[in-house]
Design an enzyme around this catalytic site. Structure first.
Site, PDB file in Angstrom:
ATOM      1  N   LYS A  76      38.462  13.128  -9.766  1.00 35.66           N
ATOM      2  CA  LYS A  76      39.581  13.979 -10.146  1.00 35.66           C
ATOM      3  C   LYS A  76      40.385  13.366 -11.270  1.00 35.66           C
ATOM      4  CE  LYS A  76      43.632  16.823  -8.578  1.00 35.66           C
ATOM      5  NZ  LYS A  76      44.469  17.131  -7.476  1.00 35.66           N
TER       6      LYS A  76
ATOM      7  N   SER B 212      44.895  21.969  -6.215  1.00 40.56           N
ATOM      8  CA  SER B 212      44.843  21.908  -7.338  1.00 40.56           C
ATOM      9  C   SER B 212      43.396  21.133  -7.996  1.00 40.56           C
ATOM     10  CB  SER B 212      45.920  20.627  -7.939  1.00 40.56           C
ATOM     11  OG  SER B 212      45.845  19.333  -7.274  1.00 40.56           O
TER      12      SER B 212
ATOM     13  N   SER C 222      46.206  20.613  -1.829  1.00 34.43           N
ATOM     14  CA  SER C 222      45.233  20.834  -2.940  1.00 34.43           C
ATOM     15  C   SER C 222      43.882  20.061  -2.749  1.00 34.43           C
ATOM     16  CB  SER C 222      45.926  20.002  -4.188  1.00 34.43           C
ATOM     17  OG  SER C 222      47.130  20.716  -4.574  1.00 34.43           O
TER      18      SER C 222
END
Length: 491
Positions: free
Chosen positions: A78, A159, A183
């Site tokens: 990420k 997210s 998330s």
């Protein structure tokens, strides 16, 4: 079997047996990224050459009998984790050209164990969002499609949407994510993969771009619960560079996946039976409880009386901490810098140009609740409610060993369906935020499909630092569900 279809556990066996090399495995994933990433936009930055070099080094280590626990496994990282020498943007224009001179602790440990990094996965800007539509680098497309409406683009959740989409579409065997209010668990559910937010303090936050420091926690995505356990063991551990890192032993999470759930007491919070909850979600929840009952667990109704206040509490605490954390992006030390007449003008122009609308909204909410005259009314009260939410869980875990709930209130929605109303978007986190406020571990397991053929997930919550029971319960659900459906868009 294609190289990209391996699980992490299966790939480790194949690598050990010489059925495939790390270089072959990595090249297959790089080819998949080249073919599909222009469409899915799961990666912000692809590091193909570095990945192949790392895979070749992995093969050399294995040939010498020096392979690590993750040697040769291709992962997506990420783009919130700082990676030395590789651009780290947090999906924001304000960090567009930021190349960290250091490595986050989590990625350091994954590299130590031999993992190969394919690139940096897309996300909602500064991890603020539940759809992956707020990224400065464009939306991520969910690789799944509705059965009766295959042309409509669905969101992957957020997210960590790029991480979840990459794993689901076979563009990585696993991925790192962060979870501040759901998330990891929400995009895992939307994309039909597994994902765990471990206990707060289990994984170091050093080198992770901060959103809300008392809520953020790193965790893994993978296609199976066992694979998540393998990744989490490498990601976990005490780190003196993080003052909130817990000095606790890291157990063999993978071994816990084989444990029986016979005799375990599984809690069902009556407050989570919401009015208007989609019938398919309710049916899957009941099915999950029936599977656990059949496996020998006892189902117990419990009460989490303050759970109804979790969302408003979260949307005071998280923006307040965000407004403090994001004050460092001022155009002076690093990142975007806009010219200004004076220092104040430089600050204003840099932040106006660098931050997206959702980030600006949360900074303004956070600054408001921390301001003189409102601090006691909002922030201080929210912290008191947070303590009550944590106490509810402490009392519940005196009666039960784990809690099972839906992961999300719906399957993945289309771009534009819920995104015009911020409050509707915030409701996506209704089942997940309590674990962040209480600092508890939570796992999302793909357990079924809705009428449109989209994946639905169940969530397992556990006691603090008892991820082992979470993995045991999650594995039992996974075995019973036998979820084998695949997205239409896949490498």
């Amino acid at each position: 079997m294609r190289a990209t279809d391996f699980t992490i556990a299966g790939a480790l066996t194949a690598l050990e047996e010489g059925a495939i090399s790390a270089e072959e495995l990595t090249r297959a994933h790089v080819a998949g990224i080249e073919a599909l990433n222009p469409r899915l936009n799961a990666y912000v930055t692809v590091t193909a050459e570095q990945a192949i070099e790392a895979a070749q080094a992995s093969d050399a280590r294995r040939a010498k009998g020096e392979a690590g626990p993750l040697d040769g496994i291709p992962l997506a990282i990420k783009d919130l984790f700082c990676t030395e020498g590789v651009r780290t943007t947090a999906a924001s224009r304000i960090l567009h050209n930021f190349v960290p001179p250091y490595e986050s602790t989590v990625t350091t440990q994954l590299k130590r164990d031999g993992a190969v990094f394919l690139g940096k996965a897309n996300l909602d800007e500064f991890a603020m969002g539940s759809s992956n539509l707020t990224s400065a680098y464009g939306a991520v497309q969910n690789p799944w499609n509705r059965r009766n409406d295959p042309d409509t683009v669905l969101v992957p959740g957020g997210s960590s949407g790029g991480s979840a989409a990459a794993v689901a579409a076979r563009l990585a065997l696993g991925a790192t994510g962060t979870d501040t209010g759901g998330s990891i668990r929400q995009p895992a559910a939307f994309c039909g993969v597994a994902g765990i937010k471990p206990t707060y303090g289990r994984c170091s936050r050093f080198g992770i771009v901060a959103f809300a420091s008392s809520l953020d926690q790193a965790g893994p995505f993978a296609r199976t619960v066992e694979d998540c356990a393998v990744l989490l063991r490498s990601m976990s551990g005490f780190d003196p560079k993080d003052s909130t890192s817990a000095e606790v032993a890291v157990p063999d999470f993978r071994a816990a996946c084989g444990r029986s759930v016979k005799g375990l007491r599984i809690g069902v919070p009556k407050e989570y039976r919401l009015d208007g909850l989609a019938p398919e979600i309710t049916a899957l929840w009941e099915q999950g409880l029936a599977w656990l009952r059949d496996a020998g667990a006892e189902i117990v109704e419990i009460s989490l009386p303050h759970a109804q206040y979790a969302l408003p509490t979260y949307y005071i605490v998280a923006p307040a901490e965000a407004s403090s954390n994001l004050a460092r992006y001022d155009g002076v030390r690093f990142g975007l810098r806009e010219d200004g007449r004076d220092l104040k003008d430089l600050y204003e122009k840099t932040r106006a140009a660098g931050f997206g609308a959702e980030v600006k909204r949360r900074i303004m909410i956070g600054t408001y609740v921390l301001s003189a005259g409102y601090y006691d009314a909002y922030y201080l009260k929210a912290q008191k409610i947070r303590a009550l939410i944590a106490r509810d869980f402490t009392e519940a875990y005196q009666k039960v060993d784990a809690i099972v709930t839906p992961a999300t209130p719906s399957a993945a929605f289309a771009e534009g369906e819920n995104t015009d109303d911020p409050v509707t978007m915030y409701l996506n986190d209704i089942f997940t935020v309590t674990a962040n406020l209480a600092g508890l571990p939570g796992l999302s397991v793909p357990a079924g499909l809705d009428a449109q053929g989209l994946p639905l997930g169940l969530q397992v919550l556990g006691r603090s630092f008892d991820e082992e029971t979470v993995f045991a319960v999650g594995s039992a659900i996974e075995r019973a569900a036998a979820f084998t459906a695949r997205p239409r868009v896949m490498a």
